[in-house]
Design an enzyme around this catalytic site. Sequence first.
Site, short mmCIF file in Angstrom:
data_model
loop_
_atom_site.label_atom_id
_atom_site.label_comp_id
_atom_site.label_asym_id
_atom_site.label_seq_id
_atom_site.Cartn_x
_atom_site.Cartn_y
_atom_site.Cartn_z
N ASP A 1 0.43 0.12 3.76
CA ASP A 1 0.17 1.45 3.20
C ASP A 1 1.38 1.81 2.34
O ASP A 1 2.47 1.24 2.47
CB ASP A 1 -0.07 2.49 4.30
CG ASP A 1 -0.79 3.73 3.75
OD1 ASP A 1 -0.86 3.89 2.51
OD2 ASP A 1 -1.26 4.56 4.55
C1 NOJ Z 1 -1.44 6.66 1.63
C2 NOJ Z 1 -2.71 6.71 2.39
O1 NOJ Z 1 -2.44 6.68 3.77
C3 NOJ Z 1 -3.69 5.62 2.03
O2 NOJ Z 1 -4.91 5.90 2.65
C4 NOJ Z 1 -3.86 5.54 0.55
O3 NOJ Z 1 -4.83 4.59 0.21
C5 NOJ Z 1 -2.52 5.21 -0.07
N1 NOJ Z 1 -1.52 6.21 0.30
C6 NOJ Z 1 -2.55 5.16 -1.57
O4 NOJ Z 1 -2.67 6.44 -2.06
#
Ligand code: NOJ
Length: 885
Positions: free
Chosen positions: A286
């Site tokens: 993530d």
């Molecule tokens: C953080 C989020 O937890 C995730 O779901 C997302 O896809 C990514 N950032 C990219 O924005």
Amino acid sequence: MVYRARAVWLLLPLSPFVSVSLGRSVGPRDPVPEGYRAAPYYPTPHGGWLDSWREAYAKAEEFVSQMTLAEKTNITSGVGFWMGPCVGNTGSAERLGFPRLCLQDSALGVASADNITAFPAGITTGATWDKALMYARGVAMGKEYRGKGANVHLGPSVGPLGRKPLGGRNWEGFGSDPVLQAKAAALHIQGVQEQGIIATIKHFIGNEQEMYRMYNLFQPGYSANIDDRTLHEIYLWPFAEAVHAGVGAVMTAYNAVNGSACSQNSYLINGILKDELGFQGMVMSDWLSHISGVDSALAGLDMNMPGDTNIPLFGFSLWQYELTRSVLNGSVPLDRLNDMVTRVVATWYKMKQDKDHPRPNFSSNTRDREGPLYPAALISPVGQVNWFVNVQEDHYLVARQVAQDGITLLKNNGSLLPLSTSSKLSVFGTHAQVNPAGPNACMNRACNTGTLGMGWGSGVADYPYLDDPISAIKRRVPDVEFHNTDRFPSNIGKPSPDDVAVVFITSDSGENSFTVEGNHGDRDADKLAAWHGGDKLVQDAAQKYNNVVVVVHTVGPLILESWIDHPSVKAVLFAHLPGQEAGESLTNILFGDVSPSGHLPYSITKAATDYPDSIANLRGFTFGQVQDTYSEGLYIDYRSLNKRGIKPRFAFGHGLSYTNFTFSNPTIRPVTPLSLVPPARSSKGPTPAYATTIPAASEAYWPDNFPRIWRYLYSWLPRNEADDAYAIGIAGEKKYAYPDGYSTVQKPGPAAGGGEGGNPALWDVAWEVQLTVTNVGGKHAGKASVQAYVQFPERIPYDTPVVQLRDFEKTKELAPGDSETVTLRLTRKDVSVWDVEVQNWLVPGVGLDGKVGRYTVWIGEASDKLFLACYTDTGECETELEPPV
Ligand code: NOJ
């Protein structure tokens, strides 16, 4: 030029806390409670040993054999935050025709883009209980991603699973049950990937609350402490089903599990995901959760996103040039890098992106036609970044159908609904109308103003428009008064007895990157009350009007006790989060064009304390690592309530219609005979083989006269650094401090594995149940939801929840008097438990004589309306029974 501060939201919460991490930034693990273990698991199983991926891997092997070291490390990492059109942009190997991959949010539509569809959220989709719609929404979304030139769709989300009602991102997934999540996710993935788009199942795993999820300089992200059986039977279940459906990518979670950060947790990535579940695709971190260079590679991570260290935008990475260095100096075996890059390339081939896949034609950073190509570089080349390609086709129809069929009628006393369009209607609540500043006025929808069609954070898309309820109502009803206020007006005259008040209330939540009205992502401030005094508004309306309809736009359950039993509150509709089609989807129900057919994807309790503390409350701040221990085990949502004999206000699966259905003529038939343990798995097939010697340093040299972009992340090293690293590697003298349990010897894989998602026999159909569903209401057409719950045999040596959802179907729209035959299936896995000693799925109903005992398959319209049962031992079925709960 208008810059949309697309990326800044991620930085805000981090800036004061982040650590400069150029090596291993995390110290030893924090102690977790006794019994919760993330045992080391090495090495990363090679990808490519399954037939279903064989062709893609064969192509990838040929491709990767031609790549230089720097090309390899370039495509396993992002090139930096805000360094391209998409939320994540990998490097490329253009020499060989491999493009920069575009990874784009969100789980409900193409984020930060124009001319797209803002679909209803996952929770609304779950509430339809309609497999065909789950798939159709995935197909439409996949087409939009492809039309916009994205490669990777950052959805669906099944983690959080919805363990905590207050959790901020539950609405991105499909409901608080592993099977509902699993089936919805698998169908979504299938729909998306059939369009040639790589789907990403996220967040792996245990991200059940937002607060304290991230690692920073002062504190590690919280540790979700999950025991082995609970992991398998609840939280891993939807991920396993997604892998079984062939998902191309998995995103790790921010938090730790059993003390080890998910982005470098070898037990989870190498052991559970890649060996037991046989995952063949690529694992990404993530955003900004990459906290070690070598360790994360060894633990099985294949791609770091967006490429930066956890302080973004300074041009530092733990991979890219650092991964190049780590391979040259021998810390990361080339074998591991080859597997990482082969997984990325194989996934790209698997989705056929080597054939005419469009390049991104939109920018997440601006809506202008032209703009900087690398906004984070500050001084960047400028060019065309938006082509304004309209990808909507007729997807509003799918979006509207999902929004409409998710609407859940909780109560309808005296059949107040459907309303007549000639009724005199008074509409109350600011949420009936779109935000006057526009539906996209708040960045990442981080406000709760006007109609609530989605939560906030990265899980959103920009509305092309928002058909709000009040406009849709006005299109249908000549005599409507709108009170655009959340306080009941004092100047309302005396309504006549037949007048109807329609009251709009909400509850919102989102990602921890924003705080909205005191809620830090999770609903920590408003808890389970309606926002903006909504509960009081309902009470006041009920004092005045005889007929009150409450429409609730919400991310999850609310406590309705302050007004639900008021005699004037005759009807309650949970419209969940409808996306752009909030209006007409609702009026179609309100005025009876269709019967409501949504069912709750979670339970609504009478009090928050109806759940044990571990799920009722969020974990608060502590020094050190916050411990979120899953002491309730398997017992979340209805499993918890049923165990403790607590009646909810509205049970999981509850939903009324304007008509009535009967379920009759049930039959059950065994399909595949079961043994206690699944048949032995087959052994792994061959995987790509490459040279393993350290590559020449020249493969990593910066090219001469390359026009470098400031702060962009590259995979090359200056000549002297590459030479130095190579010298260390070749000498083999300095050894990296490898983690405990480190090994480079490939394992045969656990008995529970053997195919995508686990041992293929787990998907053998054990029993099939058929029944006839008839619309006996006489007046309205409608769709019925048929839900199958399993009750395990008595006297087995495992504690199991009273009933557990295992399958569901929805009928087509049945005219009064019409019937449909519905088939529900139970697989081997559905009747198994995860045995922590044997480390396999066992069918505990199989006796010493080899016969299978009595599993009861309960069928009904909700988890508490189970009047029909079929028995696996006798093959008989009974109707008109007392429900088991
Ligand atoms: C953080 C989020 O937890 C995730 O779901 C997302 O896809 C990514 N950032 C990219 O924005």
